[in-house]
Scaffold this motif. Sequence first.
Motif, short mmCIF file in Angstrom:
data_model
loop_
_atom_site.label_atom_id
_atom_site.label_comp_id
_atom_site.label_asym_id
_atom_site.label_seq_id
_atom_site.Cartn_x
_atom_site.Cartn_y
_atom_site.Cartn_z
N GLY A 80 -8.65 16.78 34.16
CA GLY A 80 -8.93 16.93 32.74
C GLY A 80 -10.39 17.10 32.39
N ARG A 81 -11.29 16.87 33.36
CA ARG A 81 -12.72 16.95 33.07
C ARG A 81 -13.18 18.40 33.02
NH1 ARG A 81 -17.14 13.29 33.21
NH2 ARG A 81 -18.65 14.29 31.84
N ARG A 82 -13.90 18.75 31.96
CA ARG A 82 -14.51 20.06 31.84
C ARG A 82 -16.00 19.97 32.14
NH1 ARG A 82 -12.15 23.52 26.71
NH2 ARG A 82 -9.95 23.54 27.38
N PHE A 83 -16.52 21.01 32.75
CA PHE A 83 -17.95 21.01 33.08
C PHE A 83 -18.44 22.45 33.14
CE2 PHE A 83 -15.39 21.02 36.90
CZ PHE A 83 -15.98 21.96 37.72
N ILE A 84 -19.74 22.62 33.02
CA ILE A 84 -20.34 23.94 33.15
C ILE A 84 -21.17 23.97 34.42
CG2 ILE A 84 -22.23 23.24 31.60
CD1 ILE A 84 -22.55 26.19 30.85
N VAL A 85 -20.93 24.98 35.22
CA VAL A 85 -21.72 25.21 36.44
C VAL A 85 -22.84 26.17 36.09
CG1 VAL A 85 -21.71 26.00 38.82
CG2 VAL A 85 -19.68 24.93 37.86
N GLN A 139 -20.75 33.96 32.21
CA GLN A 139 -21.90 34.53 31.53
C GLN A 139 -23.15 34.29 32.37
OE1 GLN A 139 -21.93 33.69 27.20
NE2 GLN A 139 -19.96 32.68 27.53
N GLY A 140 -24.24 34.94 31.99
CA GLY A 140 -25.48 34.75 32.73
C GLY A 140 -26.43 35.91 32.52
N GLY A 141 -27.41 36.00 33.40
CA GLY A 141 -28.39 37.06 33.26
C GLY A 141 -29.44 37.03 34.35
N LYS A 142 -30.45 37.88 34.18
CA LYS A 142 -31.53 38.03 35.18
C LYS A 142 -32.64 37.03 34.87
CE LYS A 142 -32.62 42.40 35.86
NZ LYS A 142 -32.87 43.85 35.59
N THR A 199 -36.71 29.62 31.93
CA THR A 199 -36.05 28.35 31.59
C THR A 199 -35.60 28.34 30.13
OG1 THR A 199 -38.19 27.29 31.14
CG2 THR A 199 -37.27 27.02 33.34
N GLN A 200 -36.36 28.99 29.26
CA GLN A 200 -35.95 29.08 27.86
C GLN A 200 -34.67 29.89 27.71
OE1 GLN A 200 -38.89 30.75 25.23
NE2 GLN A 200 -37.51 30.83 23.49
N GLN A 201 -34.59 31.02 28.43
CA GLN A 201 -33.38 31.85 28.34
C GLN A 201 -32.18 31.14 28.94
OE1 GLN A 201 -33.93 36.32 28.66
NE2 GLN A 201 -35.75 35.64 29.77
N ILE A 202 -32.39 30.40 30.02
CA ILE A 202 -31.29 29.64 30.63
C ILE A 202 -30.79 28.58 29.64
CG2 ILE A 202 -30.67 28.01 32.46
CD1 ILE A 202 -32.75 29.49 34.24
N ALA A 203 -31.71 27.84 29.04
CA ALA A 203 -31.33 26.78 28.09
C ALA A 203 -30.61 27.37 26.88
CB ALA A 203 -32.57 26.01 27.66
N GLN A 204 -31.08 28.49 26.39
CA GLN A 204 -30.44 29.13 25.23
C GLN A 204 -29.02 29.56 25.55
OE1 GLN A 204 -33.21 32.26 24.23
NE2 GLN A 204 -34.41 30.95 22.87
N LYS A 207 -25.47 28.23 23.94
CA LYS A 207 -24.48 29.14 23.37
C LYS A 207 -23.09 28.87 23.94
CE LYS A 207 -23.44 34.11 23.15
NZ LYS A 207 -23.91 35.47 23.59
N ILE A 208 -23.03 28.59 25.22
CA ILE A 208 -21.73 28.38 25.87
C ILE A 208 -21.10 27.06 25.43
CG2 ILE A 208 -20.62 27.94 28.11
CD1 ILE A 208 -22.61 29.94 29.32
N ILE A 209 -21.85 25.96 25.49
CA ILE A 209 -21.23 24.65 25.20
C ILE A 209 -20.97 24.45 23.71
CG2 ILE A 209 -22.21 23.59 27.26
CD1 ILE A 209 -24.28 22.22 25.56
N SER A 210 -21.59 25.27 22.87
CA SER A 210 -21.35 25.15 21.42
C SER A 210 -20.22 26.05 20.94
CB SER A 210 -22.62 25.47 20.64
OG SER A 210 -23.04 26.81 20.87
#
Length: 595
Positions: free
Chosen positions: A233-238, A266-269, A377-382, A386-389
Amino acid sequence: MRRKIRDKSLMSKEDNHLFVVAIDFGTTYSGYAFSARGDFSSDPLENIETNIWQSGNLVSHKTPTTLLLKHSEPDGRQEFVAFGYEAEDIYSHLAEGERDGYYYFRRFKMALYDEDRTVALTRETKLKDIKDKELLSLHVFSHSIEYLKKNCLEKFKKQDYQECMDGILWVLTVPAIWDDAAKQFMREAAIEAGLPKDRFMICLEPEAASVYCKYLPMEKLEEDSNLHALQSGRRFIVVDAGGGTIDMAVQEVTDDNKLQEIDHVQGGKWGGIYVDEEFKKLVEHIIGKPLLEGYRLSNTGDYIELFRFFEMKKRQTQSSTVRLSFPPSLLQFVQEVSNITISEATKQSECNQDITWRREKMQMPLRKFQELFDNVTQQIAQQVEKIISSECNRGTDLILLVGGFSESEVLQKRIKESFPNCKVVTPPEAGLSILRGAVLYGHDPSIIKARAAKYTYGVKVKELFDAKKHLMSKKEIVHGKLYCRDVFSLHIKKGSVISIHQPPVKKSYVPLYPEQSAAAIKVFASKGKPPQYTDEKDCEYLGVLNIKMPNTEKGLDREVSACLKFGGTELTIEGIDETSGEKVEAQLDFLAGGP
């Protein structure tokens, strides 16, 4: 000591491998790991072996993704010379004139990822080496994979596993955000490198990391034994932070202790090499871009050494003052070309307030060093925010930070500060989590129970014209009948969660001409809702679905079905002649170019 291997005669059709070998082909570093089927059954984590690579005093479980080839006359073919640390060392010791006969490729994996899809990836795509000489990309990748394969088999021989070599299942890792063309490219490169078609599979990197963390004992995953991170039942983001790309996948542990994807990847460079780019820009601000480029071409070995040292510095714990070693040849080059020292050049630059020199070492405050990470790091955090919200991921409060770049304390600090309400966990030896997880996945691919579709998939067809729903501009006549062209025939919607056991999506097609013996159906994808036509703004051409229609006896009164299998790491197809019920040849080709 040699471990006991089960007798091949006892293996069932489903249990048809003795070993799993995983190859993690990374942007910055690559390596392999393996384990025996029997060891996996008794203790999945205990006996996963990795290779040890060494260059001077440097010892690691991976080697740089660097390939050295030699131009061989008179046939013009390229001869393999070395890969990894050995390639770097050989090339750096070549005299400048000698290097003209060689091709030196490093960090070339990102050539397969075109975020904006501006250039189609095909079998004819070429790569430029460090001196802008070109070779076919497929050959560069296959040479590299072949080296890793051969190195692994040599290790098998040394450990007296020769009789097991034809019982190896090979697993190759790829980023989950790669498109279908890039995945097919890696498959074809692997086959060209000699990996067997029937004992080879693709593994998605964030999934490999999830599998690894799923098997880790809680005391190794996190000191807080009350976390119960990966229970049912646990959800997590890798967050798979690699050298080139950042992959992010939201997953859930199912009731039967499997893993399933909740949202599309999702992701990016934003990987670690882009921190290197910021460091390069910093040096360019001091000595000028043309001068650094001239140094790269004339002192290639020392140029490589400069960035090798910076790569190690990125992962180390830093004091209040960061010191970076520079090759003496660079300081000499600056003085010879500019008639000033590099210290004087720094004082004349915009960096004069933060950077000083002490012999061959650049010194800067920790704050300035951390600024090199700010953009990525800013783009990763953003993106994590976006994903968890998003609505489907609400309640996700565990972040697994994995991959080589995740070992950076700067990145760890940024993620923890950005998400104070989430538990951020970096497993031990996070840089090997994908590699070890890929071995585990090879032993039990069913541990990933379901995946979410990354795109809305469909094919381009003609259908009978209906003035009530079709544009007049799309009308055309075929054999006396009115058809609408460029219709997007939907196969699956983006975000659909597809079980690995879900039946293929079956679509039937009829010939346009009585004598038609084959069809080439163009495949399209959209990042949004299903379009009506394939030429709409957000609809992109992916490749072609080739399917045979060999029995033409019934003319137009026949049909063929294409059964597309979603839910795996790759999109697969099966063709059915509906008249006879027999299978027909069918193939998906995402490297054909086009549209």
